[in-house]
Design an enzyme around this catalytic site. Structure first.
Site, short mmCIF file in Angstrom:
data_model
loop_
_atom_site.label_atom_id
_atom_site.label_comp_id
_atom_site.label_asym_id
_atom_site.label_seq_id
_atom_site.Cartn_x
_atom_site.Cartn_y
_atom_site.Cartn_z
N HIS A 133 -86.55 -21.98 -98.04
CA HIS A 133 -86.39 -21.49 -99.41
C HIS A 133 -87.75 -21.43 -100.11
CE1 HIS A 133 -82.11 -22.31 -98.73
NE2 HIS A 133 -81.88 -21.52 -99.77
N LYS A 137 -87.38 -24.32 -105.43
CA LYS A 137 -86.03 -24.85 -105.22
C LYS A 137 -86.07 -26.36 -105.43
CE LYS A 137 -82.04 -24.85 -102.18
NZ LYS A 137 -81.13 -24.56 -103.30
P1 NAD Z 1 -84.31 -21.39 -112.32
O1 NAD Z 1 -85.06 -22.68 -112.54
O2 NAD Z 1 -85.08 -20.12 -112.22
O3 NAD Z 1 -83.23 -21.21 -113.50
C1 NAD Z 1 -82.47 -22.26 -114.04
C2 NAD Z 1 -82.31 -21.97 -115.54
O4 NAD Z 1 -81.37 -22.88 -116.09
C3 NAD Z 1 -83.63 -22.15 -116.32
O5 NAD Z 1 -83.89 -21.00 -117.11
C4 NAD Z 1 -83.35 -23.38 -117.19
O6 NAD Z 1 -84.04 -23.35 -118.44
C5 NAD Z 1 -81.85 -23.24 -117.38
N1 NAD Z 1 -81.16 -24.46 -117.81
C6 NAD Z 1 -81.42 -25.75 -117.47
N2 NAD Z 1 -80.57 -26.57 -118.11
C7 NAD Z 1 -79.75 -25.78 -118.85
C8 NAD Z 1 -78.65 -26.03 -119.71
N3 NAD Z 1 -78.24 -27.28 -119.98
N4 NAD Z 1 -78.04 -24.99 -120.30
C9 NAD Z 1 -78.42 -23.72 -120.07
N5 NAD Z 1 -79.48 -23.41 -119.27
C10 NAD Z 1 -80.12 -24.44 -118.67
O7 NAD Z 1 -83.42 -21.64 -111.02
P2 NAD Z 1 -82.73 -20.53 -110.08
O8 NAD Z 1 -83.61 -20.19 -108.94
O9 NAD Z 1 -82.18 -19.43 -110.94
O10 NAD Z 1 -81.53 -21.39 -109.46
C11 NAD Z 1 -80.53 -21.95 -110.29
C12 NAD Z 1 -79.51 -22.66 -109.43
O11 NAD Z 1 -78.81 -21.71 -108.64
C13 NAD Z 1 -80.08 -23.68 -108.45
O12 NAD Z 1 -79.20 -24.79 -108.36
C14 NAD Z 1 -80.10 -22.93 -107.13
O13 NAD Z 1 -80.04 -23.78 -106.01
C15 NAD Z 1 -78.83 -22.12 -107.28
N6 NAD Z 1 -78.73 -20.93 -106.44
C16 NAD Z 1 -77.49 -20.67 -105.96
C17 NAD Z 1 -77.27 -19.51 -105.25
C18 NAD Z 1 -75.87 -19.22 -104.78
O14 NAD Z 1 -75.66 -18.18 -104.12
N7 NAD Z 1 -74.88 -20.06 -105.11
C19 NAD Z 1 -78.32 -18.62 -105.00
C20 NAD Z 1 -79.58 -18.92 -105.50
C21 NAD Z 1 -79.77 -20.08 -106.25
#
Ligand code: NAD
Length: 245
Positions: A133, A137
């Protein structure tokens, strides 16, 4: 009538991609973008029927309960939730008029990779998972790698036969372990989400590989879950449950 959707983590990599995908779908209406400094109450104030959460595990475990308590269906892609988090969410969803859907991976190809790995699990003695990844991450191993190991383990009537070196000159060289499945987590810029499952027995290996090259790979699964969640009573885990529905 379009489904009214709010996005939690709207400023993040996944959240912003989800916002664009929802805006591009005529059957959906994006009514709230919530990030860390915004009040989650805006989901309620803007009449969201479904909330999509791509935040952090700490945030998501609270966000989902807020949604369920306010009769808003929750579609969760955030990884790192524990079994006890899932149990808490399951119980709350049972008493709520809203449902919860949680998938560690929304890419159709990744779900098929997990299915194929589970199908192969009982024919081999050894397996290793290598996941790769991007550098930002937070969790390791990935939720997908853990779920793959768990699905494979469910298919086994006898334990795996993990190979342990008699001398490990660098601690951790054999990776982490989930029920006999060794998992190796690579974090390197230039990656999105990649996984190989390598099964082995005498004289042969089988490699099952999936690559998400772009975050758009997750969007069909997310939009499908948003549209179907109203029909899914309680808590549902894994996109697998929706693929053939
Ligand atoms: P990222 O850090 O780019 O985005 C996370 C966002 O959440 C940030 O903008 C942060 O400010 C915000 N945030 C944090 N706490 C918050 C709250 N209490 N309320 C609202 N917003 C809040 O991360 P990302 O790469 O977008 O990944 C996010 C999650 O998704 C991770 O857990 C990642 O592992 C997961 N993910 C899942 C899949 C899937 O297919 N299920 C795919 C990719 C990523």
């Amino acid at each position: 009538m379009a489904i009214r959707v709010g996005v939690l983590g709207a400023a993040g990599r996944m959240g912003s991609t989800v916002c664009a995908a929802v805006e591009g779908d005529a059957d959906l209406d994006l009514v709230a973008r919530v990030d860390i400094d915004d009040p989650i109450q805006s989901l309620v104030d803007n009449g969201a029927e479904v909330a999509v959460d791509f935040t952090t595990a700490d945030a998501a475990r609270k966000n989902v309960l807020f949604c369920l308590d306010n009769s808003i269906h929750a579609v969760v892609g955030t990884t790192g939730l524990s079994e006890s988090d899932l149990e808490t969410i399951r119980k709350r969803a049972e008493t709520s008029s809203a449902n919860a859907f949680i998938a560690p991976n929304f890419a159709v190809g990744a779900v098929l990779m997990m299915r194929f790995a589970a199908a192969a699990a009982r024919y081999f003695r050894n397996v290793e998972i290598i996941e790769r990844h991007h550098e930002n991450k937070i969790d390791a191993p990935s939720g997908t790698a853990l779920r793959t190991a768990q699905l494979m383990n469910e298919q086994r009537s006898e334990p795996w036969d993990p190979i342990e070196p008699s001398k490990e000159s660098l601690s951790g060289s054999r990776g982490g372990e989930e029920g006999g499945v060794h998992i190796h987590s690579i974090r390197v810029p230039g990656s999105v989400a990649h996984q190989e499952v390598i099964l082995g027995s005498a004289g042969e290996t089988l490699t099952i590989r999936h690559d998400s090259l772009d975050r758009s790979s997750f969007m069909p699964g997310v939009l499908l879950a948003v549209k179907k969640i109203g029909e899914l009573e309680g808590l549902t885990v894994g996109l697998d449950a929706l693929l053939d529905a």
